[in-house]
Motif scaffolding. Structure first.
Motif, PDB file in Angstrom:
ATOM      1  N   UNK A   1      -0.792 -15.302   1.775  1.00  0.00           N
ATOM      2  CA  UNK A   1       0.057 -14.935   0.635  1.00  0.00           C
ATOM      3  C   UNK A   1      -0.443 -13.639   0.022  1.00  0.00           C
ATOM      4  N   UNK A   2       0.486 -12.719  -0.190  1.00  0.00           N
ATOM      5  CA  UNK A   2       0.121 -11.438  -0.792  1.00  0.00           C
ATOM      6  C   UNK A   2       0.533 -11.415  -2.257  1.00  0.00           C
ATOM      7  N   UNK A   3      -0.250 -10.719  -3.027  1.00  0.00           N
ATOM      8  CA  UNK A   3       0.035 -10.572  -4.461  1.00  0.00           C
ATOM      9  C   UNK A   3       0.015  -9.084  -4.805  1.00  0.00           C
ATOM     10  N   UNK A   4       0.712  -8.678  -5.871  1.00  0.00           N
ATOM     11  CA  UNK A   4       0.617  -7.278  -6.304  1.00  0.00           C
ATOM     12  C   UNK A   4      -0.705  -7.033  -7.032  1.00  0.00           C
ATOM     13  N   UNK A   5      -1.260  -5.853  -6.828  1.00  0.00           N
ATOM     14  CA  UNK A   5      -2.504  -5.477  -7.503  1.00  0.00           C
ATOM     15  C   UNK A   5      -2.518  -3.962  -7.631  1.00  0.00           C
ATOM     16  N   UNK A   6      -3.551  -3.450  -8.200  1.00  0.00           N
ATOM     17  CA  UNK A   6      -3.683  -1.996  -8.413  1.00  0.00           C
ATOM     18  C   UNK A   6      -4.984  -1.516  -7.767  1.00  0.00           C
ATOM     19  N   UNK A   7      -4.903  -0.312  -7.183  1.00  0.00           N
ATOM     20  CA  UNK A   7      -6.078   0.258  -6.510  1.00  0.00           C
ATOM     21  C   UNK A   7      -6.388   1.639  -7.067  1.00  0.00           C
ATOM     22  N   UNK A   8      -7.639   1.883  -7.397  1.00  0.00           N
ATOM     23  CA  UNK A   8      -8.136   3.210  -7.783  1.00  0.00           C
ATOM     24  C   UNK A   8      -9.102   3.667  -6.697  1.00  0.00           C
ATOM     25  N   UNK A   9      -8.894   4.894  -6.205  1.00  0.00           N
ATOM     26  CA  UNK A   9      -9.748   5.338  -5.094  1.00  0.00           C
ATOM     27  C   UNK A   9     -11.098   5.896  -5.543  1.00  0.00           C
ATOM     28  N   UNK A  10     -11.319   6.019  -6.849  1.00  0.00           N
ATOM     29  CA  UNK A  10     -12.609   6.513  -7.340  1.00  0.00           C
ATOM     30  C   UNK A  10     -12.718   8.023  -7.320  1.00  0.00           C
ATOM     31  N   UNK A  12      -9.783  10.030  -8.187  1.00  0.00           N
ATOM     32  CA  UNK A  12      -8.832  10.526  -9.183  1.00  0.00           C
ATOM     33  C   UNK A  12      -8.498   9.376 -10.132  1.00  0.00           C
ATOM     34  N   UNK A  13      -7.854   9.725 -11.260  1.00  0.00           N
ATOM     35  CA  UNK A  13      -7.527   8.704 -12.257  1.00  0.00           C
ATOM     36  C   UNK A  13      -6.219   7.986 -11.933  1.00  0.00           C
ATOM     37  N   UNK A  14      -5.601   8.384 -10.852  1.00  0.00           N
ATOM     38  CA  UNK A  14      -4.288   7.825 -10.509  1.00  0.00           C
ATOM     39  C   UNK A  14      -4.440   6.400  -9.987  1.00  0.00           C
ATOM     40  N   UNK A  15      -3.594   5.491 -10.508  1.00  0.00           N
ATOM     41  CA  UNK A  15      -3.574   4.117  -9.986  1.00  0.00           C
ATOM     42  C   UNK A  15      -2.485   3.991  -8.929  1.00  0.00           C
ATOM     43  N   UNK A  16      -2.734   3.124  -7.963  1.00  0.00           N
ATOM     44  CA  UNK A  16      -1.801   2.974  -6.851  1.00  0.00           C
ATOM     45  C   UNK A  16      -1.443   1.497  -6.708  1.00  0.00           C
ATOM     46  N   UNK A  17      -0.144   1.248  -6.650  1.00  0.00           N
ATOM     47  CA  UNK A  17       0.325  -0.126  -6.470  1.00  0.00           C
ATOM     48  C   UNK A  17       0.100  -0.549  -5.027  1.00  0.00           C
ATOM     49  N   UNK A  18      -0.427  -1.748  -4.848  1.00  0.00           N
ATOM     50  CA  UNK A  18      -0.716  -2.259  -3.502  1.00  0.00           C
ATOM     51  C   UNK A  18      -0.317  -3.718  -3.436  1.00  0.00           C
ATOM     52  N   UNK A  19      -0.287  -4.239  -2.227  1.00  0.00           N
ATOM     53  CA  UNK A  19      -0.162  -5.674  -1.987  1.00  0.00           C
ATOM     54  C   UNK A  19      -1.486  -6.142  -1.413  1.00  0.00           C
ATOM     55  N   UNK A  27     -10.702  -8.994   2.127  1.00  0.00           N
ATOM     56  CA  UNK A  27      -9.535  -8.698   1.313  1.00  0.00           C
ATOM     57  C   UNK A  27      -8.807  -7.553   2.009  1.00  0.00           C
ATOM     58  N   UNK A  28      -7.516  -7.731   2.210  1.00  0.00           N
ATOM     59  CA  UNK A  28      -6.709  -6.727   2.918  1.00  0.00           C
ATOM     60  C   UNK A  28      -5.651  -6.211   1.961  1.00  0.00           C
ATOM     61  N   UNK A  29      -5.540  -4.900   1.858  1.00  0.00           N
ATOM     62  CA  UNK A  29      -4.538  -4.351   0.955  1.00  0.00           C
ATOM     63  C   UNK A  29      -3.967  -3.048   1.526  1.00  0.00           C
ATOM     64  N   UNK A  30      -2.747  -2.772   1.096  1.00  0.00           N
ATOM     65  CA  UNK A  30      -2.061  -1.532   1.486  1.00  0.00           C
ATOM     66  C   UNK A  30      -0.930  -1.292   0.496  1.00  0.00           C
ATOM     67  N   UNK A  33       1.336   4.556  -0.663  1.00  0.00           N
ATOM     68  CA  UNK A  33       0.483   5.703  -0.320  1.00  0.00           C
ATOM     69  C   UNK A  33      -0.971   5.286  -0.138  1.00  0.00           C
ATOM     70  N   UNK A  34      -1.145   4.028   0.270  1.00  0.00           N
ATOM     71  CA  UNK A  34      -2.495   3.533   0.592  1.00  0.00           C
ATOM     72  C   UNK A  34      -2.447   2.884   1.967  1.00  0.00           C
ATOM     73  N   UNK A  35      -3.207   3.436   2.898  1.00  0.00           N
ATOM     74  CA  UNK A  35      -3.245   2.865   4.241  1.00  0.00           C
ATOM     75  C   UNK A  35      -3.894   1.487   4.198  1.00  0.00           C
ATOM     76  N   UNK A  36      -3.592   0.689   5.191  1.00  0.00           N
ATOM     77  CA  UNK A  36      -4.183  -0.651   5.203  1.00  0.00           C
ATOM     78  C   UNK A  36      -5.702  -0.540   5.181  1.00  0.00           C
ATOM     79  N   UNK A  37      -6.282  -1.261   4.257  1.00  0.00           N
ATOM     80  CA  UNK A  37      -7.733  -1.213   4.055  1.00  0.00           C
ATOM     81  C   UNK A  37      -8.272  -2.638   4.046  1.00  0.00           C
ATOM     82  N   UNK A  38      -9.463  -2.824   4.633  1.00  0.00           N
ATOM     83  CA  UNK A  38     -10.097  -4.138   4.670  1.00  0.00           C
ATOM     84  C   UNK A  38     -11.486  -4.033   4.032  1.00  0.00           C
TER      85      UNK A  38
END
Length: 364
Positions: A1-10, A12-19, A27-30, A33-38
């Protein structure tokens, strides 16, 4: 099950919406504008302990500064329930990391101390100002002789000059030295910073020939030439600075510290071998019978094995015992002292009258 969350890349101050989803131990998210990350769960670390009603922020050791912000409380509760180190506070993982960093710091500090103690002092000793060496040398001698009387007569001064001149014949580069004699029964001699070489009344009384005194003087001149007293002083004061940094103390006053003064004269085996080699080479080139040094050391070594009454108020010099009790590996060092080559006649380092005047300089 995927949930919405927010990702900061460290970065820039920009937040990015991810699942975000949990898969096995990752933890797997993408996102758009965020490539799949584990991120491995073992590498996760909470920025703040989880708190009901508050977003849960976590980071990962592979991306310092980056973080996930999770607002789904059910997801957070399951994640924390399955992986206790995400509760925050002091987990075993955290404690292990702290312990490793602490151990690393101690090892690094020990390495710095080893370099300071082993290599730096000898180099620093040769760049110390002469005025500083002389001033500290006077303070060290004052502390070690503990108010003993300085012995001097015109005849003894002439004998000392003859002795130093004889040694200098074998070594034109002999450093400036000043021989002083103090009215102390202890059998000892030592070199202080600044080129002062101190003899006690006891060691002169112990000598049966001028060559024995010449040998001891040549050995101590070796310490002066190699700047061993200055290096030992730098080593001790360096350790005091190191201790001060570690403990926040002032490290104590060196010249008023009896233990530190005694430690000043406890050279390493390498330093003693250097002084021995210097004495043997100098006596050989000056054609001074080196067997005087050998027989004298043999006598001192024999006496050091017998017990002597302790002084009522021992000075730092008393605590060191005789001249040889401060010198390790004595037997082997004695064996290295050999006669002059066949056919070479030894010189006279001082007249019988000068020798007598030197031995009786303190009035005994």
């Amino acid at each position: 099950m995927s949930i919405p969350a927010t990702y900061f890349d460290g970065e820039s101050a920009r937040d990015r919406a991810i699942m975000l989803s949990a898969e096995a131990n990752e933890l797997v998210f993408s996102g758009p504008d965020v490539a799949e990350t584990r991120w491995s769960v073992a590498g996760l670390h909470p920025v703040d302990p989880p708190s009901p009603g508050q977003p849960f922020r976590i980071t990962h050791h592979s991306r310092p500064g980056a973080r996930l912000v999770i607002r789904d409380e059910a997801f957070v509760q399951r994640l924390v329930a399955d992986h206790k180190h995400l509760r925050g506070g002091y987990s075993w993982v955290h404690l292990r990391q702290v312990a490793m960093w602490t151990l690393g710091g101690v090892v690094a500090l020990a390495a710095i101390g080893y370099v300071l103690v082993s290599f730096l002092p000898q180099r620093v000793a040769f760049v110390l100002p002469e005025a500083w060496r002389n001033r500290v040398g006077e303070q060290v001698v004052k502390g070690l002789v503990s108010g003993a009387r300085l012995c001097s007569t015109a005849e003894a001064e002439a004998a000392k000059s003859a002795l130093i001149a004889a040694i200098a014949q074998g070594n034109p580069d002999l450093p400036p030295i000043a021989m002083e004699i103090y009215d102390m029964a202890l059998v000892n001699a030592f070199a202080a910073p600044g080129g002062k070489i101190i003899f006690t009344r006891g060691i002169l009384e112990k000598a049966d020939t001028p060559e024995e005194i010449a040998g001891v003087l040549a050995h101590e001149a070796g310490h002066v030439a190699h700047r061993h007293p200055e290096a030992q002083l730098v080593r001790i004061t360096g350790m005091q600075v190191l201790i001060s940094v570690m403990t926040g103390s002032n490290g104590g006053d060196f010249t008023s510290n009896m233990a530190a003064l005694a430690a000043l004269l406890r050279y390493s085996r390498d330093a003693e071998r250097e002084a021995d080699a210097y004495a043997r080479d100098t006596m050989d080139k000056a054609s001074i019978n080196p067997m005087g040094l050998r027989t004298f050391f043999e006598k001192i070594l024999k006496d050091s094995n017998s017990s002597t009454p302790a002084a009522k108020q021992p000075s730092a010099l008393d605590k060191l015992g005789n001249v040889f009790s401060t010198h390790p590996g004595t037997e082997d060092r004695i064996k290295n002292i050999v006669p002059l080559p066949p056919g070479r006649l030894p010189v006279e380092v001082m007249t019988p009258e000068q020798f007598k005047a030197l031995k009786s300089v303190c009035g005994s």
